[in-house]
Design a protein around this motif. Structure first.
Motif, PDB file in Angstrom:
ATOM      1  N   THR A  17      68.201 -29.776 -74.158  1.00 25.70           N
ATOM      2  CA  THR A  17      69.628 -29.788 -73.837  1.00 25.70           C
ATOM      3  C   THR A  17      69.970 -28.676 -72.854  1.00 25.70           C
ATOM      4  O   THR A  17      70.693 -28.891 -71.877  1.00 25.70           O
ATOM      5  N   LEU A  18      69.436 -27.490 -73.103  1.00 23.46           N
ATOM      6  CA  LEU A  18      69.685 -26.358 -72.203  1.00 23.46           C
ATOM      7  C   LEU A  18      69.115 -26.624 -70.820  1.00 23.46           C
ATOM      8  O   LEU A  18      69.770 -26.342 -69.801  1.00 23.46           O
ATOM      9  N   PHE A  69      71.396 -38.925 -71.969  1.00 25.73           N
ATOM     10  CA  PHE A  69      70.236 -38.045 -72.110  1.00 25.73           C
ATOM     11  C   PHE A  69      70.109 -37.536 -73.542  1.00 25.73           C
ATOM     12  O   PHE A  69      69.022 -37.557 -74.130  1.00 25.73           O
ATOM     13  N   GLN A  70      71.222 -37.067 -74.121  1.00 23.08           N
ATOM     14  CA  GLN A  70      71.196 -36.557 -75.489  1.00 23.08           C
ATOM     15  C   GLN A  70      70.764 -37.637 -76.476  1.00 23.08           C
ATOM     16  O   GLN A  70      70.011 -37.366 -77.411  1.00 23.08           O
ATOM     17  N   GLY A  71      71.237 -38.857 -76.277  1.00 21.89           N
ATOM     18  CA  GLY A  71      70.864 -39.944 -77.176  1.00 21.89           C
ATOM     19  C   GLY A  71      69.386 -40.273 -77.117  1.00 21.89           C
ATOM     20  O   GLY A  71      68.731 -40.430 -78.156  1.00 21.89           O
ATOM     21  N   VAL A  72      68.846 -40.359 -75.918  1.00 18.70           N
ATOM     22  CA  VAL A  72      67.417 -40.664 -75.771  1.00 18.70           C
ATOM     23  C   VAL A  72      66.575 -39.531 -76.351  1.00 18.70           C
ATOM     24  O   VAL A  72      65.604 -39.769 -77.083  1.00 18.70           O
ATOM     25  N   MET A  73      66.949 -38.286 -76.082  1.00 21.72           N
ATOM     26  CA  MET A  73      66.194 -37.156 -76.628  1.00 21.72           C
ATOM     27  C   MET A  73      66.287 -37.119 -78.147  1.00 21.72           C
ATOM     28  O   MET A  73      65.307 -36.807 -78.824  1.00 21.72           O
ATOM     29  N   ALA A  74      67.450 -37.435 -78.702  1.00 18.77           N
ATOM     30  CA  ALA A  74      67.600 -37.445 -80.161  1.00 18.77           C
ATOM     31  C   ALA A  74      66.671 -38.475 -80.790  1.00 18.77           C
ATOM     32  O   ALA A  74      65.999 -38.189 -81.794  1.00 18.77           O
ATOM     33  N   GLN A  93      49.712 -40.697 -83.448  1.00 24.31           N
ATOM     34  CA  GLN A  93      51.130 -41.047 -83.365  1.00 24.31           C
ATOM     35  C   GLN A  93      51.975 -39.833 -82.989  1.00 24.31           C
ATOM     36  O   GLN A  93      52.879 -39.927 -82.159  1.00 24.31           O
ATOM     37  N   TYR A  94      51.674 -38.696 -83.595  1.00 25.10           N
ATOM     38  CA  TYR A  94      52.431 -37.483 -83.306  1.00 25.10           C
ATOM     39  C   TYR A  94      52.206 -37.032 -81.864  1.00 25.10           C
ATOM     40  O   TYR A  94      53.157 -36.694 -81.156  1.00 25.10           O
ATOM     41  N   VAL A  95      50.946 -37.048 -81.448  1.00 20.13           N
ATOM     42  CA  VAL A  95      50.627 -36.630 -80.075  1.00 20.13           C
ATOM     43  C   VAL A  95      51.267 -37.583 -79.068  1.00 20.13           C
ATOM     44  O   VAL A  95      51.836 -37.146 -78.059  1.00 20.13           O
ATOM     45  N   LEU A  96      51.209 -38.864 -79.326  1.00 14.40           N
ATOM     46  CA  LEU A  96      51.804 -39.841 -78.411  1.00 14.40           C
ATOM     47  C   LEU A  96      53.321 -39.673 -78.326  1.00 14.40           C
ATOM     48  O   LEU A  96      53.896 -39.742 -77.233  1.00 14.40           O
ATOM     49  N   THR A  97      53.966 -39.421 -79.456  1.00 15.40           N
ATOM     50  CA  THR A  97      55.412 -39.171 -79.435  1.00 15.40           C
ATOM     51  C   THR A  97      55.721 -37.899 -78.657  1.00 15.40           C
ATOM     52  O   THR A  97      56.684 -37.847 -77.887  1.00 15.40           O
ATOM     53  N   GLY A  98      54.906 -36.862 -78.825  1.00 16.39           N
ATOM     54  CA  GLY A  98      55.080 -35.629 -78.048  1.00 16.39           C
ATOM     55  C   GLY A  98      54.896 -35.851 -76.560  1.00 16.39           C
ATOM     56  O   GLY A  98      55.614 -35.283 -75.739  1.00 16.39           O
ATOM     57  N   VAL A  99      53.945 -36.701 -76.199  1.00 12.16           N
ATOM     58  CA  VAL A  99      53.740 -37.037 -74.789  1.00 12.16           C
ATOM     59  C   VAL A  99      54.952 -37.800 -74.250  1.00 12.16           C
ATOM     60  O   VAL A  99      55.391 -37.565 -73.116  1.00 12.16           O
ATOM     61  N   PHE A 100      55.502 -38.707 -75.050  1.00 12.03           N
ATOM     62  CA  PHE A 100      56.710 -39.428 -74.622  1.00 12.03           C
ATOM     63  C   PHE A 100      57.860 -38.451 -74.371  1.00 12.03           C
ATOM     64  O   PHE A 100      58.587 -38.581 -73.390  1.00 12.03           O
ATOM     65  N   ILE A 101      58.016 -37.479 -75.265  1.00 11.79           N
ATOM     66  CA  ILE A 101      59.088 -36.495 -75.101  1.00 11.79           C
ATOM     67  C   ILE A 101      58.893 -35.691 -73.823  1.00 11.79           C
ATOM     68  O   ILE A 101      59.816 -35.554 -73.011  1.00 11.79           O
ATOM     69  N   SER A 102      57.699 -35.154 -73.622  1.00  6.27           N
ATOM     70  CA  SER A 102      57.475 -34.325 -72.435  1.00  6.27           C
ATOM     71  C   SER A 102      57.559 -35.147 -71.152  1.00  6.27           C
ATOM     72  O   SER A 102      58.073 -34.666 -70.136  1.00  6.27           O
ATOM     73  N   THR A 103      57.109 -36.391 -71.188  1.00  6.44           N
ATOM     74  CA  THR A 103      57.175 -37.242 -69.998  1.00  6.44           C
ATOM     75  C   THR A 103      58.614 -37.605 -69.655  1.00  6.44           C
ATOM     76  O   THR A 103      59.025 -37.525 -68.495  1.00  6.44           O
ATOM     77  N   TYR A 104      59.376 -38.013 -70.664  1.00  5.58           N
ATOM     78  CA  TYR A 104      60.783 -38.361 -70.406  1.00  5.58           C
ATOM     79  C   TYR A 104      61.549 -37.146 -69.892  1.00  5.58           C
ATOM     80  O   TYR A 104      62.325 -37.248 -68.946  1.00  5.58           O
ATOM     81  N   LEU A 105      61.322 -36.004 -70.523  1.00  2.00           N
ATOM     82  CA  LEU A 105      62.026 -34.797 -70.108  1.00  2.00           C
ATOM     83  C   LEU A 105      61.664 -34.417 -68.672  1.00  2.00           C
ATOM     84  O   LEU A 105      62.546 -34.109 -67.862  1.00  2.00           O
ATOM     85  N   ALA A 106      60.384 -34.470 -68.333  1.00  2.00           N
ATOM     86  CA  ALA A 106      59.961 -34.141 -66.967  1.00  2.00           C
ATOM     87  C   ALA A 106      60.538 -35.138 -65.964  1.00  2.00           C
ATOM     88  O   ALA A 106      61.017 -34.742 -64.890  1.00  2.00           O
ATOM     89  N   TYR A 107      60.518 -36.416 -66.304  1.00  2.00           N
ATOM     90  CA  TYR A 107      61.056 -37.446 -65.407  1.00  2.00           C
ATOM     91  C   TYR A 107      62.553 -37.246 -65.183  1.00  2.00           C
ATOM     92  O   TYR A 107      63.041 -37.287 -64.051  1.00  2.00           O
TER      93      TYR A 107
END
Length: 177
Positions: A17-18, A69-74, A93-107
């Motif tokens: 968010t920041l 953005f807040q909704g997708v990140m939540a 599953q955890y690693v893949l979800t973490g990759v999704f988070i970092s990829t979406y955030l970077a994009y």
């Protein structure tokens, strides 16, 4: 289930968010300057400005994009504890979800940065001195980069805590995938 590494997951959400907010500031400054010069944006921003006026329309556009953005990140961050609650294959599953988070955030942050650069280019071709806006974009972009790197480190820390043991006390390091 949502209490699994809750502090880390809230930190990820807060840092994302920041980071989004930090890049919204120079983008907003560039768009406001362009509107003052009579340069009109395209798309939904233009329709909101036409309907509500420049100040309110611009605010509503930034609010709408921020809420999306807040909704997708939540949703992505809530997916982390759910992926960790699986008995088999939780690591992938955890690693893949973490990759999704970092990829979406970077994009998302990369797109926002390029959008701000585009507005600065429009201002520059209109003859406006953009050195201050470039400086703002640099410093806020640096803050955004630090937040993004902290998100990656917190994701890694969260995975490390889960790999050492689940909240029920069972060791996960001996689990066979």
């Amino acid at each position: 289930m949502l209490r699994v590494n809750a502090r880390e997951h809230l930190a990820i959400y807060g840092l994302a968010t920041l980071a989004n907010f930090l890049l919204s500031i120079p983008q907003s400054l560039a768009v406001r300057t362009a509107l003052e010069l009579g340069i009109n944006p395209n798309g939904t921003t233009a329709s909101l400005i036409t309907q509500y006026g420049s100040s309110t329309g611009l605010f509503l556009d930034f609010l709408r994009s921020g809420l999306v953005f807040q909704g997708v990140m939540a949703v992505l961050v809530i997916g982390l504890p759910w992926s960790a609650s699986s008995r088999r294959g939780w690591r992938w599953q955890y690693v893949l979800t973490g990759v999704f988070i970092s990829t979406y955030l970077a994009y998302h942050l990369g797109g926002k940065f390029l959008n701000a650069l585009g507005w600065i280019g429009v201002l520059e071709t209109s003859g406006v001195n953009v050195s201050g806006v470039y400086g703002d974009l640099f410093w806020f972009g640096l803050g955004t980069t630090i937040c993004y790197l902290l998100v990656i480190l917190v994701l890694r820390r969260s995975y490390g805590k889960l790999a050492l043991g689940r909240p029920d006390g069972t060791r996960l390091t001996t689990e066979i995938l």
